[in-house]
Scaffold this motif. Structure first.
Motif, PDB file in Angstrom:
ATOM      1  N   UNK A  48       0.849  -1.179   0.000  1.00 26.51           N
ATOM      2  CA  UNK A  48       0.000   0.000   0.000  1.00 26.51           C
ATOM      3  C   UNK A  48       0.891   1.238   0.000  1.00 26.51           C
ATOM      4  N   UNK A  49       0.258   2.411  -0.090  1.00 23.48           N
ATOM      5  CA  UNK A  49       1.028   3.630   0.084  1.00 23.48           C
ATOM      6  C   UNK A  49       1.505   3.667   1.540  1.00 23.48           C
ATOM      7  N   UNK A  50       2.730   4.156   1.857  1.00 22.36           N
ATOM      8  CA  UNK A  50       3.684   4.809   0.947  1.00 22.36           C
ATOM      9  C   UNK A  50       4.646   3.843   0.245  1.00 22.36           C
ATOM     10  N   UNK A  51       4.513   2.534   0.484  1.00 26.91           N
ATOM     11  CA  UNK A  51       5.418   1.591  -0.158  1.00 26.91           C
ATOM     12  C   UNK A  51       5.343   1.702  -1.677  1.00 26.91           C
ATOM     13  N   UNK A  52       4.131   1.849  -2.211  1.00 25.02           N
ATOM     14  CA  UNK A  52       3.982   1.949  -3.664  1.00 25.02           C
ATOM     15  C   UNK A  52       4.617   3.230  -4.190  1.00 25.02           C
ATOM     16  N   UNK A  53       4.481   4.336  -3.431  1.00 25.85           N
ATOM     17  CA  UNK A  53       5.118   5.588  -3.845  1.00 25.85           C
ATOM     18  C   UNK A  53       6.634   5.431  -3.863  1.00 25.85           C
ATOM     19  N   UNK A  54       7.178   4.736  -2.870  1.00 29.84           N
ATOM     20  CA  UNK A  54       8.628   4.523  -2.829  1.00 29.84           C
ATOM     21  C   UNK A  54       9.091   3.694  -4.021  1.00 29.84           C
ATOM     22  N   UNK A  55       8.318   2.678  -4.392  1.00 28.70           N
ATOM     23  CA  UNK A  55       8.684   1.850  -5.533  1.00 28.70           C
ATOM     24  C   UNK A  55       8.654   2.657  -6.824  1.00 28.70           C
ATOM     25  N   UNK A  56       7.670   3.533  -6.965  1.00 27.25           N
ATOM     26  CA  UNK A  56       7.600   4.376  -8.171  1.00 27.25           C
ATOM     27  C   UNK A  56       8.809   5.306  -8.259  1.00 27.25           C
ATOM     28  N   UNK A  57       9.346   5.681  -7.100  1.00 30.31           N
ATOM     29  CA  UNK A  57      10.500   6.576  -7.061  1.00 30.31           C
ATOM     30  C   UNK A  57      11.821   5.836  -7.213  1.00 30.31           C
ATOM     31  N   UNK A  58      11.766   4.506  -7.328  1.00 30.83           N
ATOM     32  CA  UNK A  58      12.980   3.722  -7.534  1.00 30.83           C
ATOM     33  C   UNK A  58      13.507   3.058  -6.283  1.00 30.83           C
ATOM     34  N   UNK A  59      12.819   3.250  -5.136  1.00 29.74           N
ATOM     35  CA  UNK A  59      13.227   2.594  -3.896  1.00 29.74           C
ATOM     36  C   UNK A  59      12.477   1.269  -3.778  1.00 29.74           C
ATOM     37  N   UNK A  60      12.351   0.771  -2.552  1.00 34.45           N
ATOM     38  CA  UNK A  60      11.627  -0.491  -2.361  1.00 34.45           C
ATOM     39  C   UNK A  60      12.540  -1.691  -2.563  1.00 34.45           C
ATOM     40  N   UNK A  61      12.061  -2.665  -3.303  1.00 35.81           N
ATOM     41  CA  UNK A  61      12.797  -3.913  -3.518  1.00 35.81           C
ATOM     42  C   UNK A  61      14.162  -3.644  -4.143  1.00 35.81           C
ATOM     43  N   UNK A  62      15.192  -4.291  -3.608  1.00 38.54           N
ATOM     44  CA  UNK A  62      16.540  -4.105  -4.133  1.00 38.54           C
ATOM     45  C   UNK A  62      16.813  -5.094  -5.263  1.00 38.54           C
ATOM     46  N   UNK A  63      17.775  -4.747  -6.112  1.00 37.28           N
ATOM     47  CA  UNK A  63      18.213  -5.655  -7.169  1.00 37.28           C
ATOM     48  C   UNK A  63      18.959  -6.822  -6.510  1.00 37.28           C
ATOM     49  N   UNK A  64      18.598  -8.041  -6.874  1.00 35.68           N
ATOM     50  CA  UNK A  64      19.202  -9.222  -6.254  1.00 35.68           C
ATOM     51  C   UNK A  64      19.267 -10.344  -7.294  1.00 35.68           C
ATOM     52  N   UNK A  65      20.103 -11.373  -7.052  1.00 37.73           N
ATOM     53  CA  UNK A  65      20.298 -12.430  -8.050  1.00 37.73           C
ATOM     54  C   UNK A  65      19.497 -13.689  -7.745  1.00 37.73           C
ATOM     55  N   UNK A  66      19.374 -14.542  -8.761  1.00 37.97           N
ATOM     56  CA  UNK A  66      18.848 -15.902  -8.611  1.00 37.97           C
ATOM     57  C   UNK A  66      19.576 -16.809  -9.593  1.00 37.97           C
ATOM     58  N   UNK A  67      19.639 -18.097  -9.247  1.00 37.63           N
ATOM     59  CA  UNK A  67      20.020 -19.129 -10.205  1.00 37.63           C
ATOM     60  C   UNK A  67      19.375 -20.436  -9.777  1.00 37.63           C
ATOM     61  N   UNK A  68      19.157 -21.324 -10.742  1.00 38.05           N
ATOM     62  CA  UNK A  68      18.654 -22.659 -10.460  1.00 38.05           C
ATOM     63  C   UNK A  68      17.160 -22.781 -10.288  1.00 38.05           C
ATOM     64  N   UNK A  69      16.450 -21.671 -10.299  1.00 31.71           N
ATOM     65  CA  UNK A  69      15.004 -21.682 -10.058  1.00 31.71           C
ATOM     66  C   UNK A  69      14.282 -20.914 -11.147  1.00 31.71           C
ATOM     67  N   UNK A  70      12.945 -20.987 -11.101  1.00 29.71           N
ATOM     68  CA  UNK A  70      12.087 -20.064 -11.832  1.00 29.71           C
ATOM     69  C   UNK A  70      11.217 -19.361 -10.812  1.00 29.71           C
ATOM     70  N   UNK A  71      10.954 -18.080 -11.016  1.00 23.35           N
ATOM     71  CA  UNK A  71      10.033 -17.343 -10.160  1.00 23.35           C
ATOM     72  C   UNK A  71       8.760 -17.050 -10.946  1.00 23.35           C
ATOM     73  N   UNK A  72       7.634 -17.122 -10.236  1.00 30.42           N
ATOM     74  CA  UNK A  72       6.327 -16.880 -10.847  1.00 30.42           C
ATOM     75  C   UNK A  72       5.610 -15.855  -9.978  1.00 30.42           C
ATOM     76  N   UNK A  73       5.358 -14.680 -10.518  1.00 26.96           N
ATOM     77  CA  UNK A  73       4.643 -13.633  -9.794  1.00 26.96           C
ATOM     78  C   UNK A  73       3.283 -13.462 -10.435  1.00 26.96           C
ATOM     79  N   UNK A  74       2.211 -13.566  -9.635  1.00 29.50           N
ATOM     80  CA  UNK A  74       0.857 -13.415 -10.139  1.00 29.50           C
ATOM     81  C   UNK A  74       0.128 -12.407  -9.263  1.00 29.50           C
ATOM     82  N   UNK A  75      -0.597 -11.497  -9.879  1.00 24.60           N
ATOM     83  CA  UNK A  75      -1.329 -10.465  -9.144  1.00 24.60           C
ATOM     84  C   UNK A  75      -2.744 -10.921  -8.834  1.00 24.60           C
ATOM     85  N   UNK A  76      -3.193 -10.576  -7.632  1.00 22.47           N
ATOM     86  CA  UNK A  76      -4.575 -10.832  -7.239  1.00 22.47           C
ATOM     87  C   UNK A  76      -5.367  -9.543  -7.125  1.00 22.47           C
ATOM     88  N   UNK A  77      -4.667  -8.411  -7.041  1.00 21.36           N
ATOM     89  CA  UNK A  77      -5.332  -7.114  -6.961  1.00 21.36           C
ATOM     90  C   UNK A  77      -4.337  -6.038  -7.343  1.00 21.36           C
TER      91      UNK A  77
END
Length: 297
Positions: A48-77
């Motif tokens: 929710x806000x203000x987390x969404x506002x921070x993400x729009x500004x480039x903050x929030x989740x950091x860039x991070x790595x993965x290997x060996x897996x697949x990720x599946x992101x699905x929205x519910x709302x």
């Protein structure tokens, strides 16, 4: 409200995970993932806000790595925007999917930006890959809501259900459905032959299975191929994800962001991740005009 079917799978475990900010970790490779593999990780996010506002500004989740897996992101709302030179631009809403097969290695975390909404909710799932894919070529794909087919109340996110196949290029042997049941409605899922792993997690509302399952709950069913039968509570629609699979026959070898089938494969994946990190740093800022940072692979 009608009673549910007499024969249904027993619930053997339930959890509400642990929360940090707007994210609740329901499963990790080091705990439930060991018994539910190929499904090894599950988050539900309520941003929710203000987390969404921070993400729009480039903050929030950091860039991070993965290997060996697949990720599946699905929205519910809510809605999230993507902008990637290899995939084009678009918007994910209810049922929309980001599929990211990390394989030999990727860096990501900012490839989706919130649209002008006050809430974004959804699930992120990790799937362990078999030896022929775990260090293979990475692949990312964004599938908007209208591109995900339905079978009754279920959106087919991965696999095939009731003759309907998902466009997501997931390995065979697993199904992952997003289901919305109207208040009081019943639904039964018959897993394919060999799909003895089964679980569900509720984003909204209440379900009656063997017992009540509330918003925020994840429940694991006993191993087997008996149908999973649920009924939405009378207070409103129920929104949940349900998954089944043939068990992953390999050991899990864990890194900080990686899951592999052997120590050697993990070492290869983590070595590739470091190579990518150096290249990514040298590339400098890759943020697009819409605020996204495309997956680096």
């Amino acid at each position: 409200m009608q009673s549910i079917a007499t024969q249904t799978r027993s619930i053997v475990y339930r959890t509400r995970g642990h929360s940090h900010g707007g994210i609740t970790r329901l499963m990790s490779p080091s705990d439930l993932g060991e018994s539910l593999k190929p499904f090894v990780f599950l988050d539900i996010f309520n941003m929710e806000r203000p987390m969404l506002d921070a993400m729009r500004a480039g903050a929030g989740m950091s860039i991070h790595p993965h290997s060996g897996i697949a990720t599946v992101t699905v929205l519910t709302e809510g809605r999230m925007k993507f902008d990637d030179p290899s995939s084009g631009t678009g918007t994910l809403s209810y049922g929309g999917v980001e599929w990211l097969r990390a394989g030999s290695g990727v860096w990501h975390g900012k490839e989706l930006t919130p649209d002008n909404v006050s809430l974004v909710q959804g699930f992120q799932l990790w799937v362990a890959l078999a030896p022929d894919l775990e260090n293979g070529e990475p692949e990312s794909r964004y599938i908007e809501s209208e591109g995900i087919p339905s079978a009754g109340p279920a959106r087919v996110i991965l696999g095939e259900y009731a003759g309907v196949r998902s466009p997501t290029p997931a390995p065979a042997g697993m199904n992952y459905l997003l289901v919305t049941l109207k208040a009081g409605a019943s639904w039964s899922y018959q897993p394919p032959a060999g799909h003895t792993v089964g679980w569900l997690a509720v984003a909204k509302g209440t379900l009656e299975a063997e017992a009540s399952v509330r918003t925020g709950d994840m429940v694991i069913f006993e191993d087997g191929e008996v149908a999973i039968t649920v009924q939405a509570g009378p207070g409103g629609d129920a929104v949940f994800v349900l998954a089944s699979a043939i068990p992953h026959p390999h050991e899990l070898h864990l890194g900080n962001y990686s899951v592999h089938t052997s120590a050697q494969a993990l070492q290869t994946g983590e070595g590739r991740i470091e190579e990518l990190r150096q290249r990514m740093v040298a590339a400098g800022s890759r943020r697009t005009s819409t605020g996204n940072v495309p997956v680096f692979r």
